[in-house]
Enzyme design. Structure first.
Site, PDB file in Angstrom:
ATOM      1  N   VAL A   1       3.768  -5.301   3.365  1.00  0.00           N
ATOM      2  CA  VAL A   1       3.536  -6.175   4.519  1.00  0.00           C
ATOM      3  C   VAL A   1       4.010  -7.590   4.167  1.00  0.00           C
ATOM      4  O   VAL A   1       3.666  -8.132   3.114  1.00  0.00           O
ATOM      5  CB  VAL A   1       2.041  -6.206   4.918  1.00  0.00           C
ATOM      6  CG1 VAL A   1       1.837  -7.056   6.173  1.00  0.00           C
ATOM      7  CG2 VAL A   1       1.514  -4.793   5.148  1.00  0.00           C
TER       8      VAL A   1
ATOM      9  N   PHE B   1       1.791   3.092   2.311  1.00  0.00           N
ATOM     10  CA  PHE B   1       2.710   3.245   3.438  1.00  0.00           C
ATOM     11  C   PHE B   1       3.817   2.198   3.463  1.00  0.00           C
ATOM     12  O   PHE B   1       4.730   2.295   4.267  1.00  0.00           O
ATOM     13  CB  PHE B   1       1.943   3.210   4.762  1.00  0.00           C
ATOM     14  CG  PHE B   1       1.246   4.505   5.032  1.00  0.00           C
ATOM     15  CD1 PHE B   1       1.941   5.594   5.525  1.00  0.00           C
ATOM     16  CD2 PHE B   1      -0.098   4.651   4.755  1.00  0.00           C
ATOM     17  CE1 PHE B   1       1.314   6.801   5.751  1.00  0.00           C
ATOM     18  CE2 PHE B   1      -0.738   5.858   4.978  1.00  0.00           C
ATOM     19  CZ  PHE B   1      -0.024   6.939   5.479  1.00  0.00           C
TER      20      PHE B   1
ATOM     21  N   GLY C   1       0.847  -1.198   0.000  1.00  0.00           N
ATOM     22  CA  GLY C   1       0.000   0.000   0.000  1.00  0.00           C
ATOM     23  C   GLY C   1       0.871   1.232   0.000  1.00  0.00           C
ATOM     24  O   GLY C   1       2.106   1.140  -0.105  1.00  0.00           O
TER      25      GLY C   1
ATOM     26  N   ASP D   1      -8.263   7.120   7.558  1.00  0.00           N
ATOM     27  CA  ASP D   1      -8.045   6.356   6.315  1.00  0.00           C
ATOM     28  C   ASP D   1      -8.871   5.069   6.305  1.00  0.00           C
ATOM     29  O   ASP D   1      -8.371   4.001   5.965  1.00  0.00           O
ATOM     30  CB  ASP D   1      -6.551   6.046   6.143  1.00  0.00           C
ATOM     31  CG  ASP D   1      -6.176   5.720   4.691  1.00  0.00           C
ATOM     32  OD1 ASP D   1      -6.985   6.048   3.783  1.00  0.00           O
ATOM     33  OD2 ASP D   1      -5.102   5.151   4.466  1.00  0.00           O
TER      34      ASP D   1
END
Length: 314
Positions: A41, A38, A36, A164
């Protein structure tokens, strides 16, 4: 069960980078479970085979990496709620690396920022609703909606504004219990504070409240707007897809308002009993109230939870 948690429970909250490298096989591509704005993962496999999710923050995130890291650690470390993803640990560690600077090679401290969460095998609401065949039964959808609302009620009482909310940031456990994730943009308000303003508007197109998008106003009602879209998407199974360069969800909202009449609901869910059909109608009604342009007209999260629990008239 005590055995299963043993390795994790003995670890410090501040985890060494080398340990996170080891459990993710040096952040290998086959360990990636999501990406994403940010960061990426990875699935981390602990020495006792327990799984955790390791988020490696990106340098070019929509918010400065250090700020996003601080937000998540400060706002999430103490949070314990069934509908909030558990933050298990973090790492902010510098290592000396040779980097290029103005045409010369220099040795510099390069910092990595990582966050470790409970691992949720079922994945995101986005994946379960819109990627692949979705035959999610109504009672599961309703459980997810109620769980998201309970998680948001918990946050707003602190008060933490998530900033968000969207299907990608709702993760599901093996019982389809939803958990709110990704607190990179979250804001912790002072007890007396109800609103804030910012020049730096960041978020996800199609889910940003108009007063935040156009005037930089942040409040609990910003989350309520995004929540409304989540409720509508989960209820209808239709995806809010803003057009290119069009940050607003207005077209999607108008379409739902026009099409999702009582008759359409009955034909869409022919197998539901009258009580279930009423739940669908209530969810669409609440969702549309949440996305009103005037933030003061949107219901509070307390009122939404009461209505979903059938504790007040709709």
């Amino acid at each position: 069960m005590a055995n299963k948690e043993s390795v994790l429970s003995t670890l410090p909250k501040d985890l060494p980078l080398d340990f996170l490298r080891t459990i993710t096989n040096n952040f290998s591509a086959d360990h990636i479970i999501g990406t994403g704005g940010f960061g990426t993962v990875y699935k981390g496999i602990m020495p006792d085979k327990q799984l955790i999710a390791v988020k490696k923050l990106a340098e070019n995130a929509p918010l400065a990496r250090d700020k996003a890291f601080t937000n998540e650690v400060q706002n999430m470390m103490a949070l314990r709620n069934d509908n909030i993803v558990k933050l298990l640990g973090y790492c902010h560690e510098g290592q000396k690396k040779v980097v290029q600077n103005n045409g010369r090679y220099i040795v510099a401290d390069v910092f990595e920022s990582l966050l470790c969460y409970e691992y949720l095998p079922v994945g995101s609401l986005q994946k379960n609703l819109f990627e692949g065949p979705s035959n999610m039964p109504w009672h599961t959808r309703f459980k997810i909606i109620k769980g998201i609302c309970n998680g948001l009620l918990f946050l707003h009482r602190i008060p933490i504004i998530h900033m968000d909310l969207k299907p990608e940031n709702i993760l599901l456990d093996h019982n389809m219990t939803p958990k709110i994730a990704d607190f990179g943009l979250s804001r912790l308000f002072g007890q007396e504070q109800t609103r804030a303003n910012t020049q730096n508007v960041v978020g996800s197109y199609g889910y940003i409240a108009p007063e935040y998008l156009y005037r930089g106003e942040i409040s609990a009602q910003s989350d309520i707007y995004s929540l409304g879209l989540l409720i509508i998407e989960t209820t209808t199974g239709e995806k809010n897809q803003p057009k290119q360069n069009e940050p607003s969800a207005r077209g999607f909202i108008d379409q739902v308002q026009k099409i999702w009449t009582d008759g359409h609901i009955a034909s869409k869910y022919p197998q539901l009993n009258p009580n279930d059909l009423l739940e669908v109608k209530v969810c669409i009604k609440i969702g549309l109230e949440c996305v009103q342009i005037d933030r003061k007209s949107r219901p509070s999260i307390e009122k939404i939870v009461e209505r979903l629990d059938g504790r007040c008239a709709n």
